[in-house]
Design an enzyme around this catalytic site. Sequence first.
Site, mmCIF file in Angstrom:
data_model
loop_
_atom_site.group_PDB
_atom_site.id
_atom_site.type_symbol
_atom_site.label_atom_id
_atom_site.label_comp_id
_atom_site.label_asym_id
_atom_site.label_seq_id
_atom_site.Cartn_x
_atom_site.Cartn_y
_atom_site.Cartn_z
ATOM 1 N N ARG A 157 7.104 55.305 2.127
ATOM 2 C CA ARG A 157 6.547 56.633 1.859
ATOM 3 C C ARG A 157 6.726 57.616 3.007
ATOM 4 N NH1 ARG A 157 1.033 55.645 -1.685
ATOM 5 N NH2 ARG A 157 2.154 54.570 -3.342
ATOM 6 N N HIS A 158 6.783 58.888 2.644
ATOM 7 C CA HIS A 158 6.830 59.968 3.623
ATOM 8 C C HIS A 158 5.406 60.489 3.821
ATOM 9 C CE1 HIS A 158 7.620 63.904 5.402
ATOM 10 N NE2 HIS A 158 8.848 63.499 5.654
#
Lengths: 384, 384
Positions: free
Chosen positions: A229-230
């Site tokens: 994930r960012h």
Amino acid sequence: MTAKGPLSGITVVDLTRVLAGPYCTMMLADMGARVIKVEPPGLGDDSRQFGPFIQGRPCYFGSVNRGKESIALDLKSEADRAVFEKLLERADILTENFRPGVLERLGYGWEHLHERYPRLIYASTSGFGHAGPARDRPSYDMVIQGMSGMMSVTGPSGGEPCRVGISIADVGSGIFTAAAVNAALLHRERTGEASRVDIAMYDCLLAMLESTISRYTMAGEVGGRMGSRHPAIMPFEAFATADGHIVLACGNDKMFGLLARALGLPELIEDERFRRNELRVANREILHELIEERLRGDRTANWLAHFDAAGVPAGPINSIDEALSHPQVAARNMLISVTDPVLGPVQIAGTPLKFSTFEDPPTRRVAPDLDQDRRAILAELGLA
Amino acid sequence: MTAKGPLSGITVVDLTRVLAGPYCTMMLADMGARVIKVEPPGLGDDSRQFGPFIQGRPCYFGSVNRGKESIALDLKSEADRAVFEKLLERADILTENFRPGVLERLGYGWEHLHERYPRLIYASTSGFGHAGPARDRPSYDMVIQGMSGMMSVTGPSGGEPCRVGISIADVGSGIFTAAAVNAALLHRERTGEASRVDIAMYDCLLAMLESTISRYTMAGEVGGRMGSRHPAIMPFEAFATADGHIVLACGNDKMFGLLARALGLPELIEDERFRRNELRVANREILHELIEERLRGDRTANWLAHFDAAGVPAGPINSIDEALSHPQVAARNMLISVTDPVLGPVQIAGTPLKFSTFEDPPTRRVAPDLDQDRRAILAELGLA
């Protein structure tokens, strides 16, 4: 197109070893510079010992030393020092990635060389740089990855800290050094003045951590590991499909709209929880579930074709062999051929530095054997 | 030292958005160039919407746009196009990271601009580059991390593929673009000829994968995830201690000898299983156990002090706050201050580009608000 690149006519005397410095000088060679690698007699560059080996040929060394020449010189021997100094007389750049102080003790520090060779650019790449309390610390990529915080944000959520799958401190600092050397060449061309460039791997990783730093200094958030994930964009991560994974990267509202429609979930667009990126980040768990529920209904390849037609940024998680088999790799000349004297033609990664004004040759000179160019170099210097 | 950097006097007209291009132009600004960021009216650069926000101020945007000016121009409006073209007349470099074709459709493709502004360097950063079958694919960092193989080698052994904890495709391609732009400036300075630079994120990650590529092309080995381990060097990884982890990075026999003595295990040096790096790699499980068994006997801080005295490359796994608190960060000016009009002074990462010939200021101009420099720029162009 007679010149080989923007650095045609530039000569680099290259004392670098292992990866950070050699990566930089490979880039300089790729841009047309002549790079003369000066190695210690005996074993040469440490990385000649790193495997795997094919019929005794080192894959690791070969991958970052193409396009260079090699001469073995003992910088503690008077005769070899004379050869080295003759090389410096004709050089535009000296590159080195020793621990700070090593070249000074040999009489080849910046101050001294600058006085003697006032047009010589001097580029150092080291773990912590040539100033500050940590300057003398021994350092390798892994140490810098750990100390800089890079490992603290790489790895599964709640799991072990992981190394970035490449030597990012070495490679990153090598590219920064090349950028700085080119700027120093420009400055010298415009003013006649030579610079000393002092690049630290630790500095480079902090700079590459960009918003992770400002998130902490401005918002007080200490980033952690988040798997794929960012921290600030959603959806911008991997999702499970019926037969594997798919990466989606929808960085703005328009892309999110295209995605929602392509998934057959247009109601997500007007959903108050997902109307803007910051809301999607705040509600990421539920949004991830809603998207993934739909994605699990078909295989990755089918989703990719579907998203491609819909203009949604998506992609597979490829292994190295899959990544290299993409037709874009050949179209961009990103696998090039070098002719090894034992193995014959072998493929290595090409250069990403593409200039309209220069050819991007599909073959380059193979990495040199230790001391292979001694005779030619000595003859050129009038010493043989 | 009157010039601000090696790029003093150079003007960049900057159409880039989000991260890859803006990271490049931040580097150019850090090196002394004037960067005029041209943004779409309304919301401006997409990344102005990325959180976190402190009193409405975007941390993400602020971290990669310091030192730039901003003007909002609609490149589909005749009046704004006239302003843009006046800017191009005075510019040295145009930077952009649109999808290939976008600027061509606006009449601002390389061929056309090169004819009209023959000294203008044109630098494009895109997902797949401006040639090849994938050129038109939409792309973001995550897509490229997945497709390039980077995620396939990042993450725990046997576990899920992980994103590198930073946007490495964006940041990496931004640094490569800066290196290429500087080379193009040098080439123009020497010959008068302007180049078009065409950098692809996919190309950059393949190039950064370096020996992972040659391992496959030469040895047929498809790399996988190894947690904190290095595929070709041992010991070069994290080990458990009594209270956490420590990273050791012993890249050659001499360092391994120092480590063995520092651990009180001098017998490892003569052990046939560990005499050379390739043997240590082949016997890595047993060697890892032997080292870790000893390390578990004391705390990380004590081991670090001990290894420091012994000259063994070792380090902690720091979180971001720990990494920034190291005294080396201040000594190297790697946290600098910008003055935000709402928040006052805030700290962001400094530049790793250190030149002896230029100052490395501890403060830089804060990232601009959208269109903040319109009036001054129009006045300068004689349009206000």
